[in-house]
Design an enzyme around this catalytic site. Structure first.
Site, mmCIF file in Angstrom:
data_model
loop_
_atom_site.group_PDB
_atom_site.id
_atom_site.type_symbol
_atom_site.label_atom_id
_atom_site.label_comp_id
_atom_site.label_asym_id
_atom_site.label_seq_id
_atom_site.Cartn_x
_atom_site.Cartn_y
_atom_site.Cartn_z
ATOM 1 N N LYS A 127 39.889 31.037 33.065
ATOM 2 C CA LYS A 127 40.638 31.569 34.209
ATOM 3 C C LYS A 127 41.969 32.051 33.683
ATOM 4 C CE LYS A 127 40.119 32.051 38.663
ATOM 5 N NZ LYS A 127 38.856 32.151 39.435
ATOM 6 N N ASP A 167 40.158 37.809 41.235
ATOM 7 C CA ASP A 167 40.315 36.575 42.011
ATOM 8 C C ASP A 167 41.400 36.901 43.043
ATOM 9 O OD1 ASP A 167 39.464 33.570 41.962
ATOM 10 O OD2 ASP A 167 41.622 33.472 42.220
HETATM 11 P P1 NDP Z 1 41.794 37.896 48.112
HETATM 12 O O1 NDP Z 1 43.095 38.049 47.418
HETATM 13 O O2 NDP Z 1 40.943 39.058 48.371
HETATM 14 O O3 NDP Z 1 42.009 37.148 49.513
HETATM 15 C C1 NDP Z 1 42.621 35.895 49.566
HETATM 16 C C2 NDP Z 1 42.715 35.481 51.016
HETATM 17 O O4 NDP Z 1 43.126 34.118 51.066
HETATM 18 C C3 NDP Z 1 43.756 36.252 51.793
HETATM 19 O O5 NDP Z 1 43.398 36.318 53.140
HETATM 20 C C4 NDP Z 1 44.998 35.395 51.599
HETATM 21 O O6 NDP Z 1 45.999 35.554 52.608
HETATM 22 C C5 NDP Z 1 44.425 34.010 51.666
HETATM 23 N N1 NDP Z 1 45.279 33.114 50.889
HETATM 24 C C6 NDP Z 1 45.534 33.194 49.565
HETATM 25 N N2 NDP Z 1 46.406 32.244 49.195
HETATM 26 C C7 NDP Z 1 46.687 31.568 50.306
HETATM 27 C C8 NDP Z 1 47.521 30.461 50.572
HETATM 28 N N3 NDP Z 1 48.235 29.863 49.598
HETATM 29 N N4 NDP Z 1 47.559 30.006 51.858
HETATM 30 C C9 NDP Z 1 46.818 30.605 52.835
HETATM 31 N N5 NDP Z 1 46.029 31.671 52.646
HETATM 32 C C10 NDP Z 1 45.964 32.127 51.401
HETATM 33 O O7 NDP Z 1 41.001 36.788 47.253
HETATM 34 P P2 NDP Z 1 39.441 36.456 47.240
HETATM 35 O O8 NDP Z 1 38.845 36.674 48.583
HETATM 36 O O9 NDP Z 1 38.862 37.108 46.061
HETATM 37 O O10 NDP Z 1 39.484 34.881 46.923
HETATM 38 C C11 NDP Z 1 39.439 33.891 47.946
HETATM 39 C C12 NDP Z 1 38.981 32.576 47.347
HETATM 40 O O11 NDP Z 1 37.658 32.751 46.816
HETATM 41 C C13 NDP Z 1 39.811 32.025 46.196
HETATM 42 O O12 NDP Z 1 39.774 30.613 46.232
HETATM 43 C C14 NDP Z 1 39.056 32.513 44.963
HETATM 44 O O13 NDP Z 1 39.328 31.713 43.834
HETATM 45 C C15 NDP Z 1 37.639 32.342 45.447
HETATM 46 N N6 NDP Z 1 36.607 33.105 44.743
HETATM 47 C C16 NDP Z 1 36.689 34.461 44.606
HETATM 48 C C17 NDP Z 1 35.687 35.153 43.979
HETATM 49 C C18 NDP Z 1 35.687 36.638 43.877
HETATM 50 O O14 NDP Z 1 34.694 37.188 43.384
HETATM 51 N N7 NDP Z 1 36.711 37.333 44.331
HETATM 52 C C19 NDP Z 1 34.532 34.458 43.390
HETATM 53 C C20 NDP Z 1 34.496 33.050 43.667
HETATM 54 C C21 NDP Z 1 35.513 32.420 44.300
HETATM 55 P P3 NDP Z 1 47.373 36.325 52.259
HETATM 56 O O15 NDP Z 1 47.015 37.799 52.273
HETATM 57 O O16 NDP Z 1 48.302 35.927 53.349
HETATM 58 O O17 NDP Z 1 47.823 35.842 50.908
HETATM 59 O O1 2IT Z 2 36.207 32.074 40.940
HETATM 60 C C1 2IT Z 2 35.387 32.933 40.532
HETATM 61 O O2 2IT Z 2 34.219 32.641 40.273
HETATM 62 C C2 2IT Z 2 35.843 34.311 40.390
HETATM 63 N N1 2IT Z 2 36.990 34.603 40.711
HETATM 64 C C3 2IT Z 2 34.916 35.353 39.821
HETATM 65 C C4 2IT Z 2 34.943 35.308 38.318
HETATM 66 C C5 2IT Z 2 34.171 36.404 37.626
HETATM 67 O O3 2IT Z 2 34.227 36.409 36.385
HETATM 68 O O4 2IT Z 2 33.523 37.230 38.272
#
Ligand code: NDP
Ligand code: 2IT
Length: 451
Positions: A127, A167
């Site tokens: 990460k 992420d």
């Molecule tokens: P984005 O940046 O697209 O969206 C994040 C969302 O979560 C936003 O709505 C944001 O709100 C909110 N958020 C982030 N930080 C906080 C906080 N401290 N408190 C409250 N709300 C918060 O990220 P993703 O959708 O990609 O990621 C969301 C989650 O999924 C994370 O935990 C990530 O690690 C996990 N994940 C993502 C993957 C991917 O492929 N993208 C794969 C697997 C897991 P705001 O705009 O107000 O910050």
């Molecule tokens: O938390 C996760 O699994 C991710 N943010 C995606 C990682 C990746 O290499 O696609």
């Protein structure tokens, strides 16, 4: 924890990583699960596998200096944590958020190792990220930051070494800028990042993959444990980013109604379900806030996040899919969900439930799918993007989506088989995911010798 070896490892871990609360939380959760396995498997202690596994192979920290639109120098901190390479090149996302620190990145990297193992694809765990705050930055500021970040990172990564991805705060735009800078510095057009644009090596369905995969996993688990499905269910989703948007889209396509979404400022209640086209317009095109959705769609209410305000988990739902960030669902939220009859909690985010909340849900019979299993569809599809890049081919959306669905169902089946083997309750996918994920890593580490 009752096992003397596991206890000793955890005590040493805590003294080596003082004050790293997220990292310690993830470690405790994993060790609690692995006790069962350690007792049946003396090779783990004999090879000091837990001590080795819980020490990242490499951690790089660097300065990221860039110029803002007023030509003022800004300085951020960047990191890459290359946690474990037993199963393949390091693989995992890059988080850009002001809260990012070593504890958060180590917890995410550790989770990523088990998650990547569960996908069955050849990927180690990593990460990275920065405390850079993308909010309010112009497109050119984002570009200059991404270029500066990659100017240091490029020497540590490569298509067979370490393959970063998106992420929180890192989406297609940021990956594009980082890819461009890597290509310029290395003079190589390779699959060094995943989540790339579709015109330069990105995979169809990568954008949708985490949210869709979450629903495929949840559907399979619900069918197996309760003989039930998404059809006619009411669902709470949190967050409104990449994972939340596509979890909402797929849950509704499978016949459910999603009634909540959120961001760090507040949450919305949409009693008639979410209009995904409006949601995408606001979040993906306009880069707006979730309260804009309430302003635009009649009948939707917005609850500002202020002390004492109810959280979205107080909404009466059948299924909860937390898709925002770590520790966003605490013990009070878990109690509210259970009191309102919620039967399923599957995590789109990484570690969104506190440990206390997760235990409460499992103890109360809720079907609990931890992020490392339920959200593995994102990295699995990243793995498929790597395969396509290596073959210099691209598969259709339908082909990638079908493979994604197959992988998510196989992850659930592997967990289910592990539950049966170890006598774990069917609603507890946490213990099964940790054991099944670690099993492959342990076998590979032993085979590769003391490293
Ligand atoms: P984005 O940046 O697209 O969206 C994040 C969302 O979560 C936003 O709505 C944001 O709100 C909110 N958020 C982030 N930080 C906080 C906080 N401290 N408190 C409250 N709300 C918060 O990220 P993703 O959708 O990609 O990621 C969301 C989650 O999924 C994370 O935990 C990530 O690690 C996990 N994940 C993502 C993957 C991917 O492929 N993208 C794969 C697997 C897991 P705001 O705009 O107000 O910050
Ligand atoms: O938390 C996760 O699994 C991710 N943010 C995606 C990682 C990746 O290499 O696609």
């Amino acid at each position: 924890m009752n096992n003397a070896y596991v206890n000793k490892v955890f005590e040493e871990f805590k003294s080596k990583n003082p004050g790293e609360k997220e990292y310690t939380q993830a470690c405790q959760e994993i060790l609690e699960s692995l006790e069962l396995m350690v007792e049946k498997n003396p090779a783990i202690e004999k090879n000091q596998l837990l001590e080795r596994f819980l020490e990242p192979e490499r951690l790089v920290q660097f300065r990221v200096a860039w110029l803002d639109d007023n030509n003022v120098v800004r300085v951020n901190r960047g990191w890459r944590i290359q946690y474990n390479s037993a199963l393949g090149p390091y693989k995992g996302g890059i988080r850009l958020h002001p809260s990012v620190n070593v504890s958060i990145l180590k917890f995410l990297a550790l989770e990523q190792c088990l998650k990547n193992s569960l996908t069955t694809l050849p990927m180690g765990g990593a990460k990275g990220g920065s405390d850079f705050d993308p909010k309010g930055k112009s497109d050119m500021e984002i570009m200059r930051f991404c270029q500066a970040f990659m100017t240091e990172l490029y020497r540590h990564i490569g298509p067979d070494t370490d393959v970063p991805a998106g992420d929180i705060g890192t989406g297609g735009r940021e990956i594009g800028y980082m890819f461009g800078q890597y290509k310029r510095l290395q003079n190589e057009f390779t699959g060094v990042l995943t989540g790339k644009g579709l015109t330069f090596g990105g995979s169809l369905a990568r954008t949708e993959a985490t949210g869709y995969g979450l629903c495929y996993f949840t559907a399979k688990a619900m069918e197996t444990v309760f003989g039930d499905s998404f059809k006619g269910k009411t669902v709470a989703v949190s967050g409104s980013g990449n994972v939340a948007i596509y979890a909402t889209e797929k849950a509704q396509a499978l016949g459910a109604k999603v009634v909540t979404l959120s961001d760090s400022n507040g949450w919305i209640y949409a009693p008639d379900g979410i209009d995904v086209a409006v949601l995408k317009q606001i979040k993906e095109v306009e880069r707006g806030r979730i309260k804009d959705y309430a302003a635009r769609v009649p009948g939707v209410t917005y609850v500002e996040k202020v002390a004492g305000a109810p959280t979205l988990w107080t909404t009466k739902v059948d299924i909860a899919l937390p898709c925002a960030t770590q520790n966003e669902l605490n013990i009070d939220d878990a109690k509210a969900l259970v009191a309102n009859g919620c039967k399923v909690v599957c995590e789109g985010a990484n570690m969104p439930c506190t440990l206390e909340a997760a235990h409460f849900l499992i103890d109360n019979g809720v079907l609990y799918g931890p992020g490392k299993a339920a959200n593995a569809g994102g990295v699995a599809t990243s793995g498929l993007e790597m395969s396509q890049n290596s073959m210099r081919l691209s598969w259709t959306f339908e082909e990638v989506d079908a493979r994604l669905k197959g992988i998510m169902e196989a992850i659930y089946e592997n967990i289910n088989a592990t539950q049966k083997k170890y006598g774990i309750a069917a609603n507890d996918c946490l213990t099964g995911a940790n054991i099944a994920g670690f099993d492959k890593i342990a076998t590979a580490m032993i085979a590769q010798g003391v490293l």
